[in-house]
Write an enzyme that holds these catalytic residues in place. Sequence first.
Site, mmCIF file in Angstrom:
data_model
loop_
_atom_site.group_PDB
_atom_site.id
_atom_site.type_symbol
_atom_site.label_atom_id
_atom_site.label_comp_id
_atom_site.label_asym_id
_atom_site.label_seq_id
_atom_site.Cartn_x
_atom_site.Cartn_y
_atom_site.Cartn_z
ATOM 1 N N ASP A 261 63.473 -41.383 55.176
ATOM 2 C CA ASP A 261 63.900 -40.281 56.367
ATOM 3 C C ASP A 261 65.119 -39.742 55.317
ATOM 4 O OD1 ASP A 261 64.174 -38.816 58.419
ATOM 5 O OD2 ASP A 261 64.745 -40.430 59.753
ATOM 6 N N GLU B 53 65.342 -34.580 52.613
ATOM 7 C CA GLU B 53 65.283 -33.271 52.156
ATOM 8 C C GLU B 53 66.148 -32.637 51.200
ATOM 9 O OE1 GLU B 53 63.913 -34.101 55.960
ATOM 10 O OE2 GLU B 53 65.945 -34.309 55.427
ATOM 11 N N ASP C 82 61.480 -34.220 63.853
ATOM 12 C CA ASP C 82 61.953 -34.496 65.169
ATOM 13 C C ASP C 82 61.480 -33.518 66.247
ATOM 14 O OD1 ASP C 82 63.340 -36.331 63.792
ATOM 15 O OD2 ASP C 82 65.447 -35.142 63.526
#
Length: 917
Positions: free
Chosen positions: A504, A507, A580
Amino acid sequence: MSGLATRSNSDMVGPRLGAHLLLQVCGIKGGAIRVKINELQPIRARYEVPDVLIGEPVTQRLRAEPGGGDAVTLSAEECGFQVRVKGHPFLLEVECEGEVLVSVNAQGRLHFETLQTPPTQGVSSVDSDKVVLHTVDPSHDAVEHLSSKWLQGLIKGSYCICSQGCMFQIRNICMETNSHFTLLFQGEDSQGLWKEEFKTFLDVKANGPSSVGLDFSLHGFEHVYGIPEHADTLRLKNTRAGEPYRLYNLDVFAYEIHSRLGLYGTVPLLLGHRLGRTVGIFWLNASETLLDIGNETETEGPPQKKRREVPSTELHWMSESGVIDAFVLLGPSPLDVFKQFASLTGFQALPPLFSLGYHQSRWNYEDEADVLAVDAGFDQRDIPYDVIWLDIEHTDGKRYFTWDSKRFPDPARLQRHLQRWSRRLVVISDPHIKVDPDYPVYRDASEQGCFVRDRAGRVFEGSCWPGPCSYLDFTSPLVRDWYSSQFALNKYKGSTDALFVWNDMNEPSVFDGPEQTMPKDAVHCGGWEHRELHNLYGFYQHWATMEGLIRRSKGTERPFVLTRSFFAGSQRFGAVWTGDNVASWDYLKLSIPMLLTLSITGISFCGGRVGGFFQDPEPELLVRWYQAGALQPFFRGHSAMQTKRREPWLFGDENTRAISDAIRERYRLLPYWYSLFHRAHCHAEPPIRPLWVEFPGEIQSFEMEDEYMIGNALLACPVTDAGVTEVNVLFPGSGEVSLGVQCRQFWYDIRTFRRFEGGTNTSVPVTLDSVPVFQRGGTIVPRKTKAGRSTACLSSIPFDLTVALDSQGCAEGELYVDDGHSFNYRTKQEFTLRRFTFRNKTLSCSCADEKGQFQCVCSVERVVFLGLEAKPSAVIVQQGSGVHEKKKTFRFEEETSMLTVENLKLKTVHSWELKIK
């Protein structure tokens, strides 16, 4: 001039400063063209995306022939395309079957900022009381009287201004003696091109402005798709009146829907589709990218005759840096484009079977007792599941590769408990590492030089969940190797071979960074700035995690790794989820086009968070989301810590029953899902696909995004609106062809067995516990006769086959089986691929791949035929090559024309026939 070559090189003058650019045109085997533009003689190397392509593409010969003037025509020996290149002005046209499909630079938007030396730079030796700044401009020498104390206070990256008003950035300071310094500095350009300010952030471009851009015209195409990840419709919109689509991986909290802003991952692949042709444009660039899309109308035909108007789509790609490296994929069919793209970037990894089951997750299950209680809750209610997940709170202070000793005192024991039913545990591992000299992972990474650095050469620090963090530089092969080694059982204390991983925040997410990500002027392995490769960061962590799990098993076991951030090629490493989302009907509805977009751009193993991550869903919404999730490749329920608990049994008996039925039906259908993933792995066919992929000649399917195909056999129409009692279903297939004959397409409701005809829109009733799914006539779908507690139970549960007849009374399908977990299917040929065919009232089972050596112990127990015209007089089974035949009892329902034959016990790995008399 004429001749044969695998590529054509051309020197052309660029649009800036008269710079010379190098154009390379390559024909790629399988039906693709590569167009690459770089500086002919750059002052330093420009970034070219590594590791995304699985190897140097296999080229095919192009025959070069003069085209008159400064033009040349390149003809492919295979695939029958031609490329015409004109030099002044630059224009490239791709022609297939006498028609120009794609033009490059027809709008004249080729843009290429060449690398330059900084506007002012130099080295100055200074005494303790005076500094002389020498600029590139010999007419400008700045003399300043500075104390040695002031010089000692300078830091790299700081700015000073001389008496003549020129700003300089200090790049390095070296004290040679107590009173003598050397300054290396860089001057400020007058136009502000070498640095940009964003809010409180300063982005200093070490190589100056270096953007690139190019336009592509798709002639005859008005429907375009792809370029994930955006929370938007399946068909891409015209952007001329608004913002372009942005491709820049970011951590977006509760992302806005119907937005062109980039989300967590990027695949810079656009597909155009029209009647008779599908094409693709793959823009291989990992820096921030914008895509402007315009729909135009062209006229064609001779002037003396009535000219017809045809649509076209104009694409303008713009990237912050790098080179122009684009691939034109020529199809002609959608499946051809998928395979051409996979041949470049890799095929979907074959997932372990357990990962196709249901995953139960939450941020966060509190402790070991909580996990055991949830595990027991599934068993008590006979709801199958395979994996339970732990978020960041399971660690010791958010230090990855550790455990909270109070909450999880014996994690290995917990995993052994889950393994009673071959269930697994998934834990989180993010790319940021807590700054803590007493944390062994941080200390070791620091000593090994594993972290990204800032523009001044210091280890970059940013804020994330643990507080101050350093970020692993996954672009370095050495760092990836180091990170992979952390998953070894003797290093990752408390882990077992039943533990798998999700990545997670990759990015990467930097809470105090510009746009909540890493500054573009951070520096990676090889001296490359982050701006060059930003969209690759999560790709590299995903890769390193996958390699770590493979290495843990000494190369024998297939890994499972889920990632939030991705790039083209991430399909080789595992699964992706859509980030999300929010518990609302709008997010449920939009999840379908988002997943379809991922699927057609190579990311086949994808899914969303069932129920929404933020906020609390009403019971009906949760039921409908489970039903939809069960019909998508990756199936996981997950929610934020601020939400109410969401285990499937917490919403009353009626809702629990509906959710349980959806999960059980998912497990019964896993033989079909697993067979589809085998086809994705070998043939690049996405398990879920838009209607236009299966029905490329039906215009009404081109914009459909609320229903889709699962493989070629099942039409799924999830309910995505509240309180509905019926849904409108488009049944495609108005002009299907079977065995060379045009015929009607039939569809069968998998619950009621009611038959519908293709080419119609029909209102279908629904209840809370039903979701419209229809089997296509002419297909055979394998299932298990029951669900079991986990996927491990399926290995001993028999198969049943549903044979849905087309209007010619025919059907076909296949079943792929292996051990579900190892690489033996590849290394030892331990698999079986069976083909089922129904012709002339005979169902046959035969081998579809003689190389397969896997001995499947499950038999075919039941066969259901849909669409029989009349009740048979007898059903006879013949096994093997002998003449021994045996009659079987059967049941026929005239109202639905359904024939059921049970108690068959037909060996899956043997050849046999079932004949209807």
